[in-house]
Enzyme design. Structure first.
Site, PDB file in Angstrom:
ATOM      1  N   CYS A 112       0.815  -1.232   0.000  1.00 30.30           N
ATOM      2  CA  CYS A 112       0.000   0.000   0.000  1.00 30.30           C
ATOM      3  C   CYS A 112       0.842   1.272   0.000  1.00 30.30           C
ATOM      4  O   CYS A 112       0.317   2.356  -0.256  1.00 30.30           O
ATOM      5  CB  CYS A 112      -0.952   0.002   1.184  1.00 30.30           C
ATOM      6  N   HIS A 244      -3.339   7.153   2.812  1.00 31.69           N
ATOM      7  CA  HIS A 244      -3.712   5.847   2.260  1.00 31.69           C
ATOM      8  C   HIS A 244      -5.130   5.520   2.714  1.00 31.69           C
ATOM      9  O   HIS A 244      -5.504   5.760   3.863  1.00 31.69           O
ATOM     10  CB  HIS A 244      -2.726   4.778   2.747  1.00 31.69           C
ATOM     11  N   ASN A 274      -9.960  -0.421  -0.106  1.00 31.38           N
ATOM     12  CA  ASN A 274      -8.499  -0.324  -0.071  1.00 31.38           C
ATOM     13  C   ASN A 274      -7.945  -0.894  -1.378  1.00 31.38           C
ATOM     14  O   ASN A 274      -8.029  -2.095  -1.620  1.00 31.38           O
ATOM     15  CB  ASN A 274      -7.967  -1.106   1.136  1.00 31.38           C
TER      16      ASN A 274
HETATM   17  N1  ACO Z   1     -18.269  -8.822   8.953  1.00 32.06           N
HETATM   18  C1  ACO Z   1     -18.737  -9.091  10.168  1.00 32.06           C
HETATM   19  N2  ACO Z   1     -17.934  -9.400  11.199  1.00 32.06           N
HETATM   20  C2  ACO Z   1     -16.601  -9.414  10.993  1.00 32.06           C
HETATM   21  C3  ACO Z   1     -16.045  -9.131   9.727  1.00 32.06           C
HETATM   22  C4  ACO Z   1     -16.932  -8.833   8.687  1.00 32.06           C
HETATM   23  N3  ACO Z   1     -16.527  -8.535   7.449  1.00 32.06           N
HETATM   24  N4  ACO Z   1     -14.711  -9.219   9.819  1.00 32.06           N
HETATM   25  C5  ACO Z   1     -14.425  -9.546  11.082  1.00 32.06           C
HETATM   26  N5  ACO Z   1     -15.567  -9.674  11.792  1.00 32.06           N
HETATM   27  C6  ACO Z   1     -15.733 -10.012  13.187  1.00 32.06           C
HETATM   28  C7  ACO Z   1     -14.585 -10.847  13.713  1.00 32.06           C
HETATM   29  O1  ACO Z   1     -14.791 -12.222  13.426  1.00 32.06           O
HETATM   30  C8  ACO Z   1     -14.652 -10.542  15.188  1.00 32.06           C
HETATM   31  O2  ACO Z   1     -15.661 -11.326  15.767  1.00 32.06           O
HETATM   32  P1  ACO Z   1     -15.451 -11.957  17.246  1.00 32.06           P
HETATM   33  O3  ACO Z   1     -15.311 -10.755  18.166  1.00 32.06           O
HETATM   34  O4  ACO Z   1     -16.710 -12.737  17.437  1.00 32.06           O
HETATM   35  O5  ACO Z   1     -14.213 -12.775  17.157  1.00 32.06           O
HETATM   36  C9  ACO Z   1     -15.126  -9.088  15.231  1.00 32.06           C
HETATM   37  O6  ACO Z   1     -15.711  -8.826  13.947  1.00 32.06           O
HETATM   38  C10 ACO Z   1     -14.005  -8.089  15.472  1.00 32.06           C
HETATM   39  O7  ACO Z   1     -12.927  -8.451  14.624  1.00 32.06           O
HETATM   40  P2  ACO Z   1     -11.616  -7.596  14.578  1.00 32.06           P
HETATM   41  O8  ACO Z   1     -10.659  -8.163  13.576  1.00 32.06           O
HETATM   42  O9  ACO Z   1     -11.125  -7.389  15.966  1.00 32.06           O
HETATM   43  O10 ACO Z   1     -12.219  -6.229  14.025  1.00 32.06           O
HETATM   44  P3  ACO Z   1     -11.588  -4.785  14.013  1.00 32.06           P
HETATM   45  O11 ACO Z   1     -12.513  -3.864  14.644  1.00 32.06           O
HETATM   46  O12 ACO Z   1     -10.154  -4.784  14.430  1.00 32.06           O
HETATM   47  O13 ACO Z   1     -11.609  -4.430  12.460  1.00 32.06           O
HETATM   48  C11 ACO Z   1     -10.209  -4.388  10.466  1.00 32.06           C
HETATM   49  C12 ACO Z   1     -10.920  -5.242  11.521  1.00 32.06           C
HETATM   50  C13 ACO Z   1     -11.262  -3.627   9.684  1.00 32.06           C
HETATM   51  C14 ACO Z   1      -9.432  -5.303   9.534  1.00 32.06           C
HETATM   52  C15 ACO Z   1      -9.265  -3.370  11.145  1.00 32.06           C
HETATM   53  O14 ACO Z   1      -8.474  -4.032  12.091  1.00 32.06           O
HETATM   54  C16 ACO Z   1      -8.360  -2.648  10.164  1.00 32.06           C
HETATM   55  O15 ACO Z   1      -8.794  -1.789   9.435  1.00 32.06           O
HETATM   56  N6  ACO Z   1      -7.053  -2.930  10.167  1.00 32.06           N
HETATM   57  C17 ACO Z   1      -6.092  -2.202   9.340  1.00 32.06           C
HETATM   58  C18 ACO Z   1      -6.156  -2.567   7.881  1.00 32.06           C
HETATM   59  C19 ACO Z   1      -5.158  -1.714   7.121  1.00 32.06           C
HETATM   60  O16 ACO Z   1      -4.890  -0.575   7.460  1.00 32.06           O
HETATM   61  N7  ACO Z   1      -4.550  -2.205   6.091  1.00 32.06           N
HETATM   62  C20 ACO Z   1      -3.594  -1.319   5.394  1.00 32.06           C
HETATM   63  C21 ACO Z   1      -2.577  -1.974   4.776  1.00 32.06           C
HETATM   64  S1  ACO Z   1      -3.163  -3.141   3.623  1.00 32.06           S
HETATM   65  C22 ACO Z   1      -1.779  -3.535   2.623  1.00 32.06           C
HETATM   66  O17 ACO Z   1      -0.696  -3.067   2.765  1.00 32.06           O
HETATM   67  C23 ACO Z   1      -1.993  -4.615   1.569  1.00 32.06           C
END
Ligand code: ACO
Length: 322
Positions: A112, A244, A274
Site C-alpha cells: 500500500c 492511504h 483499499n
Molecule cells: N463482517 C462481520 N464481522 C466481521 C467481519 C466482517 N466482514 N470481519 C471480522 N468480523 C468479526 C470478527 O470475526 C470478530 O468477531 P469476534 O469478536 O466474534 O471474534 C469481530 O468482527 C471483530 O474483529 P476484529 O478483527 O477485531 O475487528 P476490528 O474492529 O479490528 O476491524 C479491520 C478489523 C477492519 C481489519 C481493522 O483491524 C483494520 O482496518 N485494520 C487495518 C487494515 C489496514 O490498514 N490495512 C492497510 C494496509 S493493507 C496492505 O498493505 C496490503
C-alpha cells in the site's frame, strides 16, 4: 530541478460491488463494514480486466489531463503487488501499450506504500537529471489475492489504478520532501500465504487487522509530525492531506491526533475500498480540479512490510503547462 505533478488519471473496473451485494455466505453486513471501516463499495476486475489494462487506461487519462503525449514520457514506474506476470514488469506492458520506444520502465513492490515509494524514486531521478518526464502508476487487482471466504480481509479491498505525470521543471514548486521507511520485523503481520519462491502460487492475503490498525495510526502520525518538523511547517499550513485509504477509523484517528481540520483530508475509501498502491493516486485524481488551487499537499502511506512514507508537494495555479 524539481519534480512537478502536472496530470492525474484513474481507471476502475466496470463492475462495482456494494456491501449489500456481497455473498450471503460471507456472513457479513453493510452495517458492520460501514461502522468498522467506512467502506460502502469496491470495484472488482473481470477476467478481461488486468492490472496492466487498468494501468494503461489510467496513464492515458493522466497524459490527457497533463496535455502531453506518450512520446514525452521517458520513465514508467508501476507500483503494484498484483502485476500481470511474474515477469516482465507490468510497467513494460504499459510502455508497449502507450507506444513508448525510449527510456525505461520498471515495477516496484511496497504494497500500500507503493505510490509514495515510487514518487521518492522518481523524484530522486528527476532531481539528478536522469529522467525528464515520468508516469507513476499505482495499479492493483487485489481481488485476485484475497480469500473470498475470509470476511475479515476480502471485504476490505478493491481493484483500480491511478496515474500521475511528473515533469522536471525549473521551479520551486513540486515535490519538496519525500521520506520512505520500513520495518521488516513486521512482515508476518500482513502478507500473502504464498509466493513464487515458496509455494509457486501467489497465495492469499493474511492480516493481523488490529496490529496493522495500531501500527498504521502510529507510523502515519509519526511520519506527518516528522514532515512538519523537517519543513518548518505547522499542521495549519497543510491545505490538503491525502492519506492511504484503508479504514476511515485510521484516518479519523490521524485527524484527532494531528489536529488537522477534517475538511482538508481526502477520503475516497467509501467508494474504492483499499486499493493498495492505487489508493493515493486514485484519491489524487478525485481532487484533481482543486489540487492546483492548493499550496501544501501532503501524502501519507502505510502498507505491508511494514512500509510507510510521507511526501510534501507544492502546487500553484502558476504551474507551467496548467
Ligand atoms: N463482517 C462481520 N464481522 C466481521 C467481519 C466482517 N466482514 N470481519 C471480522 N468480523 C468479526 C470478527 O470475526 C470478530 O468477531 P469476534 O469478536 O466474534 O471474534 C469481530 O468482527 C471483530 O474483529 P476484529 O478483527 O477485531 O475487528 P476490528 O474492529 O479490528 O476491524 C479491520 C478489523 C477492519 C481489519 C481493522 O483491524 C483494520 O482496518 N485494520 C487495518 C487494515 C489496514 O490498514 N490495512 C492497510 C494496509 S493493507 C496492505 O498493505 C496490503
Amino acid at each position: 530541478m524539481n519534480s512537478v505533478l502536472i496530470g492525474f488519471g484513474a481507471s476502475l473496473p466496470k463492475k462495482r460491488i456494494l456491501n449489500t451485494e456481497l455473498s450471503p455466505d460471507l456472513n457479513t453486513s453493510d452495517e458492520w463494514i460501514t461502522r468498522r471501516t467506512g467502506i460502502k463499495q469496491r470495484y472488482i476486475a473481470s477476467e478481461s480486466e488486468t492490472t496492466s489494462s487498468l494501468a494503461v487506461e489510467a496513464a492515458k487519462n493522466a497524459l490527457k489531463h497533463a496535455k502531453i503525449s506518450a512520446d514525452d514520457i521517458d520513465l514508467v514506474v508501476v507500483a503494484t503487488v498484483t502485476g500481470d506476470y511474474t515477469f516482465p514488469a507490468t510497467a513494460t506492458i504499459v510502455q508497449r501499450e502507450l507506444g513508448i520506444k525510449h527510456g525505461a520502465a520498471f515495477d516496484i513492490s511496497a504494497a500500500c506504500s507503493g505510490f509514495v515509494y515510487a514518487l521518492d524514486i522518481v523524484d530522486s531521478y528527476i532531481k539528478t537529471g536522469k529522467f525528464k518526464c515520468a508516469l507513476i502508476i499505482g495499479a492493483e487487482t487485489f481481488s485476485r489475492i484475497v480469500d473470498w471466504k475470509d470476511r475479515s480481509t476480502c471485504v476490505l479491498f478493491g481493484d483500480g489504478a491511478g496515474a500521475v505525470v511528473v515533469q522536471a521543471q525549473e521551479t520551486s514548486l513540486g515535490v519538496q520532501y519525500c521520506k520512505i521507511r520500513s520495518a521488516g520485523e513486521f512482515i508476518d503481520s500482513l502478507k500473502t500465504s504464498g509466493g513464487i519462491s515458496t509455494t509457486q502460487t501467489s497465495g492469499v492475503t493474511m492480516m493481523e487487522g488490529r496490529e496493522v490498525f495500531r501500527f498504521a495510526i502510529e507510523k502515519m502520525n509519526e511520519a506527518l509530525q516528522q514532515l512538519l518538523l523537517d519543513n518548518n511547517l505547522s499542521v495549519e499550513d497543510i491545505d490538503l492531506l491525502v492519506p492511504h485509504q484503508a479504514n476511515s477509523r485510521i484516518i479519523d484517528k490521524i485527524i484527532e491526533e494531528s489536529g488537522i481540520t477534517k475538511e482538508k483530508v481526502v477520503v475516497t475509501l467509501n467508494k474504492h475500498a483499499n486499493t493498495s498502491a492505487a489508493s493515493i493516486p486514485l484519491a489524487l485524481n478525485e481532487v484533481k480540479d482543486e489540487l492546483f488551487k492548493k499550496k501544501n499537499v501532503v501524502l501519507l502511506s502505510m502498507g505491508a512490510g511494514f512500509t510507510w512514507g510521507a511526501a510534501l508537494i507544492k502546487f500553484s495555479n502558476n504551474i507551467s503547462g496548467r
